[in-house]
Motif scaffolding. Structure first.
Motif, mmCIF file in Angstrom:
data_model
loop_
_atom_site.group_PDB
_atom_site.id
_atom_site.type_symbol
_atom_site.label_atom_id
_atom_site.label_comp_id
_atom_site.label_asym_id
_atom_site.label_seq_id
_atom_site.Cartn_x
_atom_site.Cartn_y
_atom_site.Cartn_z
ATOM 1 N N GLY A 94 13.093 85.968 -2.960
ATOM 2 C CA GLY A 94 13.180 85.139 -4.077
ATOM 3 C C GLY A 94 12.336 83.819 -4.265
ATOM 4 N N GLU A 95 11.691 83.321 -2.992
ATOM 5 C CA GLU A 95 11.033 82.394 -3.217
ATOM 6 C C GLU A 95 9.578 82.761 -2.977
ATOM 7 N N ALA A 96 8.494 82.038 -3.554
ATOM 8 C CA ALA A 96 7.430 82.158 -3.393
ATOM 9 C C ALA A 96 6.496 81.276 -2.334
ATOM 10 N N LEU A 97 5.829 81.670 -1.973
ATOM 11 C CA LEU A 97 4.698 80.752 -0.825
ATOM 12 C C LEU A 97 3.394 80.818 -1.497
ATOM 13 N N PHE A 98 2.857 80.027 -2.060
ATOM 14 C CA PHE A 98 1.458 79.661 -2.726
ATOM 15 C C PHE A 98 0.396 79.017 -1.498
ATOM 16 N N VAL A 99 -0.373 79.743 -1.011
ATOM 17 C CA VAL A 99 -1.271 79.139 -0.158
ATOM 18 C C VAL A 99 -2.641 79.051 -0.692
ATOM 19 N N VAL A 100 -3.037 77.672 -0.395
ATOM 20 C CA VAL A 100 -4.454 77.378 -0.954
ATOM 21 C C VAL A 100 -5.344 76.832 0.109
ATOM 22 N N ALA A 101 -6.460 77.709 0.341
ATOM 23 C CA ALA A 101 -7.306 77.710 1.617
ATOM 24 C C ALA A 101 -8.436 77.818 1.320
ATOM 25 N N PRO A 102 -9.344 76.723 1.055
ATOM 26 C CA PRO A 102 -10.751 76.950 0.489
ATOM 27 C C PRO A 102 -11.602 77.520 1.727
ATOM 28 N N ALA A 103 -11.198 77.282 2.756
ATOM 29 C CA ALA A 103 -12.033 77.487 3.938
ATOM 30 C C ALA A 103 -11.215 78.560 4.678
ATOM 31 N N GLU A 104 -11.656 79.085 5.802
ATOM 32 C CA GLU A 104 -11.016 80.015 6.709
ATOM 33 C C GLU A 104 -9.838 79.501 7.251
ATOM 34 N N ALA A 105 -8.768 80.117 7.013
ATOM 35 C CA ALA A 105 -7.397 79.654 7.564
ATOM 36 C C ALA A 105 -7.297 79.694 8.852
ATOM 37 N N PRO A 106 -6.710 78.724 9.623
ATOM 38 C CA PRO A 106 -6.580 78.637 10.928
ATOM 39 C C PRO A 106 -5.521 79.731 11.471
ATOM 40 N N ALA A 107 -5.467 79.938 12.720
ATOM 41 C CA ALA A 107 -4.422 81.049 13.096
ATOM 42 C C ALA A 107 -2.985 80.250 13.000
ATOM 43 N N PRO A 108 -2.904 79.190 13.192
ATOM 44 C CA PRO A 108 -1.258 78.787 13.049
ATOM 45 C C PRO A 108 -0.923 78.898 11.662
ATOM 46 N N LEU A 109 -1.520 78.486 10.577
ATOM 47 C CA LEU A 109 -1.601 78.967 9.022
ATOM 48 C C LEU A 109 -1.138 80.593 9.014
#
Length: 188
Positions: A94-109
């Motif tokens: 029911g929750e949404a996670l909006f991820v904003v990553a202009p460059a390559e996402a690091p492994a922890p993300l």
């Protein structure tokens, strides 16, 4: 960018696939955030600007009020700026996670996004073409460097489009929005 500049940009892009993709993504964003909208950037790039615009749009569409999740909130930060990564571990259906990553996402993300997805959160990503991040998303918007718009402009388009009135909106919802605009939202 102000509202007039966003409108002009929308008009310039009106016949492009990019604007259609942005509006589709924004509709999904609006409908996916049923409980809480978590907004996360990369460790180097927190989406402050987008958080401010979504917060502004939430006056009309309350589901768009974001919770900015930060990689390392400073001690003593105000509550709205002190939400750390542990919030992702508590993400629910029911929750949404909006991820904003202009460059390559690091492994922890990527790991944290995958964990939130496994707990039932809807994952939306706006990225520069990161295949791994896009692969974790239920809905993704890719904004490539050197394309029709900059990543910053695309964020403005998403926030403005997310607040646009849906053509299927009912009379009751339209009247409520009009009353909110005239008298301010009702608080309980």
């Amino acid at each position: 960018m102000d509202a007039g500049q966003v409108t002009l940009l929308q008009e310039l892009l009106s016949s492009t696939e990019l604007l259609a993709d942005t509006r589709r993504f924004a509709r999904t964003l609006r409908s996916s955030a049923r409980e809480d909208l978590l907004l996360l950037g990369t460790p180097r790039d927190e989406p402050w600007h987008l958080a401010a615009h979504l917060d502004e749009e939430s006056r009309f569409v309350p589901r768009l009020k974001p919770t900015l999740v930060r990689w390392a909130p400073p001690p003593g930060a105000p509550a709205h700026l002190a939400v750390g990564l542990e919030r992702l571990a508590a993400a629910l259906r029911g929750e949404a996670l909006f991820v904003v990553a202009p460059a390559e996402a690091p492994a922890p993300l990527l790991e944290r996004v995958d964990d939130a997805r496994r707990t039932g959160a809807v994952i939306l990503t706006m990225d520069g073409g990161d295949r791994e991040l896009t692969g974790l998303a239920h809905e993704a918007l890719t904004v490539r460097e050197g394309g029709l718009v900059t990543f910053d402009q695309a964020q403005h388009l998403v926030s403005a489009s997310a607040a646009e009135e849906s053509p299927r909106r009912g009379l009751r919802e339209r009247l409520a929005r009009l009353l909110d605009a005239v008298s301010g939202p009702q608080s309980f």
